[in-house]
Scaffold this active site. Structure first.
Site, PDB file in Angstrom:
ATOM      1  N   ASP A  25     -27.014 -75.259 -19.066  1.00 24.25           N
ATOM      2  CA  ASP A  25     -26.037 -75.028 -17.818  1.00 24.25           C
ATOM      3  C   ASP A  25     -25.504 -73.673 -18.301  1.00 24.25           C
ATOM      4  O   ASP A  25     -24.633 -73.757 -19.421  1.00 24.25           O
ATOM      5  CB  ASP A  25     -25.296 -76.041 -17.400  1.00 24.25           C
ATOM      6  CG  ASP A  25     -24.642 -75.832 -16.096  1.00 24.25           C
ATOM      7  OD1 ASP A  25     -24.624 -74.728 -15.523  1.00 24.25           O
ATOM      8  OD2 ASP A  25     -24.246 -76.596 -15.445  1.00 24.25           O
ATOM      9  N   GLY A  82     -22.369 -72.858 -17.283  1.00 28.68           N
ATOM     10  CA  GLY A  82     -21.019 -72.932 -17.485  1.00 28.68           C
ATOM     11  C   GLY A  82     -20.259 -72.620 -16.014  1.00 28.68           C
ATOM     12  O   GLY A  82     -18.925 -72.882 -15.911  1.00 28.68           O
ATOM     13  N   GLY A 117     -24.785 -76.229  -6.312  1.00 32.52           N
ATOM     14  CA  GLY A 117     -23.824 -76.211  -5.251  1.00 32.52           C
ATOM     15  C   GLY A 117     -24.116 -77.440  -4.459  1.00 32.52           C
ATOM     16  O   GLY A 117     -23.354 -77.498  -3.516  1.00 32.52           O
ATOM     17  N   ASP A 130     -30.435 -83.379 -13.484  1.00 32.82           N
ATOM     18  CA  ASP A 130     -29.583 -83.879 -14.471  1.00 32.82           C
ATOM     19  C   ASP A 130     -28.252 -84.622 -13.974  1.00 32.82           C
ATOM     20  O   ASP A 130     -28.129 -84.296 -12.866  1.00 32.82           O
ATOM     21  CB  ASP A 130     -29.315 -82.533 -15.610  1.00 32.82           C
ATOM     22  CG  ASP A 130     -28.238 -81.907 -14.666  1.00 32.82           C
ATOM     23  OD1 ASP A 130     -27.013 -81.952 -15.039  1.00 32.82           O
ATOM     24  OD2 ASP A 130     -28.393 -81.152 -13.726  1.00 32.82           O
ATOM     25  N   HIS A 136     -28.507 -98.254 -22.072  1.00 32.77           N
ATOM     26  CA  HIS A 136     -29.428 -99.033 -20.930  1.00 32.77           C
ATOM     27  C   HIS A 136     -29.520 -98.145 -19.492  1.00 32.77           C
ATOM     28  O   HIS A 136     -30.655 -98.119 -19.079  1.00 32.77           O
ATOM     29  CB  HIS A 136     -28.686-100.269 -20.398  1.00 32.77           C
ATOM     30  CG  HIS A 136     -28.993-100.620 -19.139  1.00 32.77           C
ATOM     31  ND1 HIS A 136     -30.628-101.273 -18.917  1.00 32.77           N
ATOM     32  CD2 HIS A 136     -28.308-100.559 -17.749  1.00 32.77           C
ATOM     33  CE1 HIS A 136     -30.360-101.600 -17.569  1.00 32.77           C
ATOM     34  NE2 HIS A 136     -29.469-100.979 -16.991  1.00 32.77           N
TER      35      HIS A 136
END
Length: 376
Positions: A92, A94, A221, A271, A340
């Site tokens: 990413d 930042g 966003g 993610d 898990h």
């Protein structure tokens, strides 16, 4: 980077495919565990591979730039060699971290001035600088520098922010294309669609991003407080415009049900910190719904955490034992719970891929979403 679509679901926009980088292939749809500072919290790299089945992880430019710093990463030979992960990595830019530092940063056309959350020192991120930083980190997929707007957001601000993000994107592309990677393998740049939840802005941004003809594209966003239905409407709109032959990455999303709904809308990559962050607070995602393992009802439940999910942590340890560790604030609790939850997320994404291949995705998704939203 190459992207090949294998199968498209006949009743939705869901599809399976493979994204190939110099560090290996990634089956899509995929969930990327978040390794913000060079580590997925509380989980060994060996466990990520062998137990979780992670194919790609995420790092963060802001955090890695501040610590351990670019000099260390350069000397190490990049993030892959520094943290021992030999599969693909995405970083990413930042932009989201800068967004979250609203009280200690200033955004201007040139870039963003901000104070480190570690020691208060002042730093500047420009589109060109962020490309250079990500070249040094050495991720396979790097993200353009953008501004993430809050929700709710006034239309005028959302428009100005989007237009600046587009100007920054041109600068990112110019710098990225004028430079080479440092470590002998190829990197690729993904632009990011912005525009808050305003349909006309999202359409403009998606069209602008698509016109750059990069190897993949991202949607940013979202999952910043807007209702889920607005998020899904935005994704559907954007994905009708972004090229279907390139991977689409929905940044920072999200809950298991969010992921399944977004897969149905044609998203390929995800993610989120939720699996590990929630795990550290005793919130477990399972194939039957959500568990707060701190609750009294699990005190003498000696059944495995989730046999259906499989994996060592989910099948070897009992709910009662994990509750004991959480209540005792043992470090092992964070390890087991994180392992898990990540195993569950990757199991869920594999199930989605299997049902897309079988042509049964929509029926399976509808039933699965109902279960996933239950509180047990």
């Amino acid at each position: 980077m190459q992207f090949t679509i294998h199968k498209t679901d006949p009743n939705s926009q869901a599809r399976t495919g493979v994204l190939t980088t110099d560090h290996g292939p990634v089956q899509t749809p995929i969930f990327m565990p978040v390794g913000t500072a060079g580590t997925v919290k509380a989980v060994h790299q060996r466990e990520l591979k062998e137990d979780v089945g992670a194919e790609i992880i995420l790092g963060n430019t802001y955090h890695l730039y501040l610590r351990p710093g670019l000099d260390v990463l350069r000397k190490a030979g990049g993030l892959h060699r520094f943290n021992g992960w030999d599969r693909p990595i995405l970083t990413d830019s930042g932009g989201y971290q800068v967004y979250s530092l609203s009280n200690t940063r200033k955004i201007k056309e040139e870039g963003v001035t901000f104070k480190s959350h570690i020691d208060g020192s002042k730093h500047v991120f420009t589109p060109e600088g962020v490309m250079d930083i990500q070249r040094t980190i050495g991720a396979d997929i790097v993200m353009a520098f953008d501004e993430c707007t809050p929700y709710p957001c006034e239309y005028g601000y959302a428009r100005e922010s989007m237009e600046m993000t587009h100007r920054w994107l041109r600068r990112c592309i110019g710098r990225f294309d004028a430079t080479e990677g440092h470590y002998g393998y190829r990197q690729t740049l993904f632009p990011i669609v912005q525009g808050s939840t305003y349909r006309d802005l999202r359409q403009q941004s998606a069209e602008f991003v698509a016109a750059q003809e990069r190897e993949g594209n991202a949607i940013g966003g979202l999952a910043v407080g807007e209702p889920a239905e607005e998020m899904y409407e935005t994704i559907a709109l954007v994905n009708r415009i972004l090229p279907s032959d390139k991977p689409r990455y929905l940044m920072g999303v999200g809950t298991p049900e969010n992921i399944l709904e977004a897969i149905a809308l044609g998203v390929d990559m995800f993610d989120c910190v939720m699996p590990t962050r929630n795990a550290r607070h005793g919130i477990l995602f399972t194939s039957q719904g959500v568990i707060n393992i701190k609750n009294e009802k699990w005190k003498d439940d000696f059944s495995p955490i989730d046999e259906e999910v499989g994996g060592y942590a989910s099948t070897f340890y009992t709910k009662a034992y994990l509750r004991h560790l959480i209540r005792s604030e043992e470090i092992l609790a964070a390890q087991i719970a994180s392992l898990h939850n990540l195993t569950f997320y990757l199991w869920l994404i594999r199930q989605a891929r299997r049902h897309i291949e079988d042509g049964t995705f929509i029926y399976w998704k509808s039933n699965m979403v109902k279960k996933l939203m239950q509180r047990l």
